[in-house]
Design an enzyme around this catalytic site. Structure first.
Site, mmCIF file in Angstrom:
data_model
loop_
_atom_site.group_PDB
_atom_site.id
_atom_site.type_symbol
_atom_site.label_atom_id
_atom_site.label_comp_id
_atom_site.label_asym_id
_atom_site.label_seq_id
_atom_site.Cartn_x
_atom_site.Cartn_y
_atom_site.Cartn_z
ATOM 1 N N HIS A 80 0.801 -1.228 0.000
ATOM 2 C CA HIS A 80 0.000 0.000 0.000
ATOM 3 C C HIS A 80 0.836 1.283 0.000
ATOM 4 O O HIS A 80 0.531 2.232 0.718
ATOM 5 C CB HIS A 80 -0.947 0.011 1.203
ATOM 6 N N HIS B 112 -9.677 2.239 0.389
ATOM 7 C CA HIS B 112 -9.630 1.141 1.351
ATOM 8 C C HIS B 112 -10.704 1.229 2.451
ATOM 9 O O HIS B 112 -10.424 0.931 3.614
ATOM 10 C CB HIS B 112 -8.226 1.108 1.975
ATOM 11 N N GLU C 154 -11.510 -3.364 -3.003
ATOM 12 C CA GLU C 154 -10.525 -2.387 -3.466
ATOM 13 C C GLU C 154 -10.270 -2.591 -4.953
ATOM 14 O O GLU C 154 -9.617 -3.558 -5.344
ATOM 15 C CB GLU C 154 -9.220 -2.566 -2.703
HETATM 16 C C1 BGC Z 1 -4.569 -6.378 1.951
HETATM 17 C C2 BGC Z 1 -4.407 -7.122 3.226
HETATM 18 C C3 BGC Z 1 -3.930 -6.154 4.271
HETATM 19 C C4 BGC Z 1 -4.942 -5.044 4.393
HETATM 20 C C5 BGC Z 1 -4.411 -3.969 5.296
HETATM 21 C C6 BGC Z 1 -5.611 -5.333 2.154
HETATM 22 O O1 BGC Z 1 -5.759 -4.605 0.988
HETATM 23 O O2 BGC Z 1 -4.886 -7.214 0.885
HETATM 24 O O3 BGC Z 1 -3.502 -8.193 3.095
HETATM 25 O O4 BGC Z 1 -3.746 -6.759 5.498
HETATM 26 O O5 BGC Z 1 -5.170 -4.454 3.161
HETATM 27 O O6 BGC Z 1 -5.238 -3.705 6.301
#
Ligand code: BGC
Length: 380
Positions: free
Chosen positions: A135, A209, A345
Site C-alpha cells: 500500500h 480502502h 478495493e
Molecule cells: C490487503 C491485506 C492487508 C490489508 C491492510 C488489504 O488490501 O490485501 O492483506 O492486510 O489491506 O489492512
C-alpha cells in the site's frame, strides 16, 4: 430577500388563508458541503469536509490520507447509519495500521520484496510488510496531507484532493501529480475519479480502502452479507500473499461469487488459499473490458435491506474480509473484531510490475493515469 419583503409576504400569506404554501416556505434539500478543522499532521492543517447530497446521504472525508471518515446511507426504512469503520478523531487515524477508509498509493497492495525493474533499472521500494512493500510503503498516500477543494456539481457535491509525490518518495521514480475527486451524487453514489501524471516513467496503482459493514459500523461481523463478484478468475497467492502469476478459474472453488452468496458460507472451509489469507484476501479478475465502467460487485445485508454496488474501470478488485482485525476499538470505542468489515478495493493486480503477463501499471512520462470507481447505495 430583504426583511421587509419577507415580512410582507408573510402577511400576504397569512391573510390569503391559502392551503398551498408559497415555495419559499417549503424547506428544500439541496446538495451542500462544509469544512471544519480536524487537527494537524506534519505541521500541516488537516481538514474534515462534510458532503451531503439532496437525499441527506452524507460523507465525511478528511484531507489526511483522503480518508472517508464516515458514510451515512439509508436502510429500507430510510434510517441513515454510518457503514464504514473508522475513528472519532484524527489521532485514531494517525495511529491506524488497518488503512481504514484511506486512499492508497502509489501502489495498492503488495510488490514482492519491494523490488521491480523499469526501463532496465531496478528500483528498491520501502518494505513495510515483512520483506514486501504494501500500500505505498511506510508513508503512503494514506498518511500524507492532501489539498482539498469542495464544490457543487450538477448532480451532487465534490471534494477534489491533490497531492504531489516527489521523485523517489518511498523509492518510486518520478514526481507524481495526483488528483482524486470524490463525488457524492444525488443518485446516492460515492464516485471516485483518480488521475495522475508524471515527469519520469513510473508505476501507479491507486485504490480506496474503506471497510464496509452494511448493518452499520461496529455492528457485528459481515459473514451474512450476500456478495456477488463479477469475476470468473482470481489470482492465487503464495504464503506471503504475493500472486503466483496464475489466473485461476473460480468454478468449483470458494472463490465463486458469480451468484450472490453469503460471504461466510465457505470462508472457513479447508482451502489452501483461504488458509493463506486467513479468509478472503485476494484479487479478483473482473469480467469485461478494463477501462470501461462495469459492475464489479454487489453486496446486500438482509436485516437493513442495504445494497451496495461497485462499478469500476479497473481490471481487478481485492476482496478482503478484515482478517487482521482483532478487537481494537474504533468509533465510539466499539471493538472492531475479526471480520467486522470487508473491503472491495478496485485496482490493477498486486505485484504487477513483476508479472509481465498482468495488465501493466507503468505510467509513461507525459501520459495520464485515469481510473474511476463508483460505490452505489440503495435498499430493498
Ligand atoms: C490487503 C491485506 C492487508 C490489508 C491492510 C488489504 O488490501 O490485501 O492483506 O492486510 O489491506 O489492512
Amino acid at each position: 430577500m430583504t426583511f421587509k419583503l419577507r415580512a410582507l409576504s408573510l402577511i400576504i400569506f397569512a391573510a390569503s388563508g391559502l392551503a398551498v404554501q408559497p415555495t419559499f416556505f417549503v424547506p428544500q434539500r439541496v446538495a451542500s458541503f462544509s469544512k471544519e478543522d480536524f487537527g494537524q499532521s506534519d505541521g500541516k492543517k488537516v481538514e474534515l469536509y462534510t458532503l451531503t447530497n439532496r437525499n441527506g446521504v452524507e460523507a465525511k472525508i478528511t484531507t489526511y490520507g483522503g480518508i472517508v471518515v464516515s458514510l451515512k446511507v439509508p436502510d429500507k426504512q430510510g434510517k441513515l447509519s454510518d457503514i464504514v469503520l473508522g475513528y472519532d478523531n484524527l489521532e485514531g487515524y494517525l495511529q491506524d495500521t488497518s488503512y481504514f477508509g484511506a486512499l492508497i498509493g502509489r501502489y495498492g497492495n503488495r510488490i514482492a520484496k519491494g523490488r521491480f525493474k523499469l526501463n532496465g533499472t531496478e528500483y528498491k521500494l520501502a518494505t513495510n510488510n515483512g520483506e514486501n512493500h504494501l500500500h505505498g510503503g511506510v508513508k503512503g498516500f494514506d498518511k500524507v496531507v492532501w489539498n482539498g477543494r469542495a464544490a457543487k456539481t450538477t448532480n451532487g457535491v465534490r471534494l477534489t484532493l491533490t497531492y504531489q509525490s516527489h521523485d523517489m518518495e518511498e523509492g518510486y521514480p518520478g514526481n507524481l501529480f495526483v488528483t482524486v475527486a470524490y463525488t457524492l451524487t444525488n443518485a446516492n453514489e460515492l464516485r471516485i475519479d483518480y488521475s495522475a501524471t508524471t515527469d519520469k516513467d513510473t508505476i501507479v496503482n491507486l485504490t480506496h480502502h474503506s471497510y464496509f459493514n452494511l448493518a452499520g459500523e461496529g455492528n457485528g461481523d459481515i459473514l451474512k452479507h450476500q456478495l456477488m463478484i463479477n469475476a470468473s478468475r482470481f489470482t492465487p497467492v503464495d504464503p506471503g500473499l504475493i500472486p503466483t502469476g496464475e489466473l485461476r478459474n473460480v468454478k468449483g472453488t470458494p472463490f465463486d461469487f458469480l451468484q450472490p452468496t453469503p460471504i461466510g458460507s465457505r470462508i472457513d472451509t479447508e482451502d489452501e488459499q483461504l488458509k493463506i489469507g486467513r479468509g478472503y484476501d485476494h484479487n479478483f479478475v473482473i469480467n469485461g473490458p478494463s477501462g470501461v465502467l462495469r459492475k464489479a460487485a454487489s453486496v446486500s445485508e438482509e436485516t437493513t435491506g442495504r445494497v451496495m454496488e461497485v462499478w469500476t474501470t479497473e481490471p481487478g478488485m481485492q476482496f478482503y474480509t478484515g482478517n487482521f482485525l482483532s478487537g481494537k476499538p474504533g468509533k465510539g470505542g466499539k471493538p472492531y473484531q475479526f471480520r467486522y468489515g470487508f473491503c472491495l478495493e478496485t485496482q490493477h493486480y498486486p505485484d504487477s510490475p513483476n508479472h509481465l503477463l498482468f495488465p501493466t501499471t507503468v505510467l509513461k512520462k507525459g501520459a495520464r493515469y485515469q481510473s474511476t470507481t463508483i460505490y452505489r447505495f440503495s435498499s430493498r
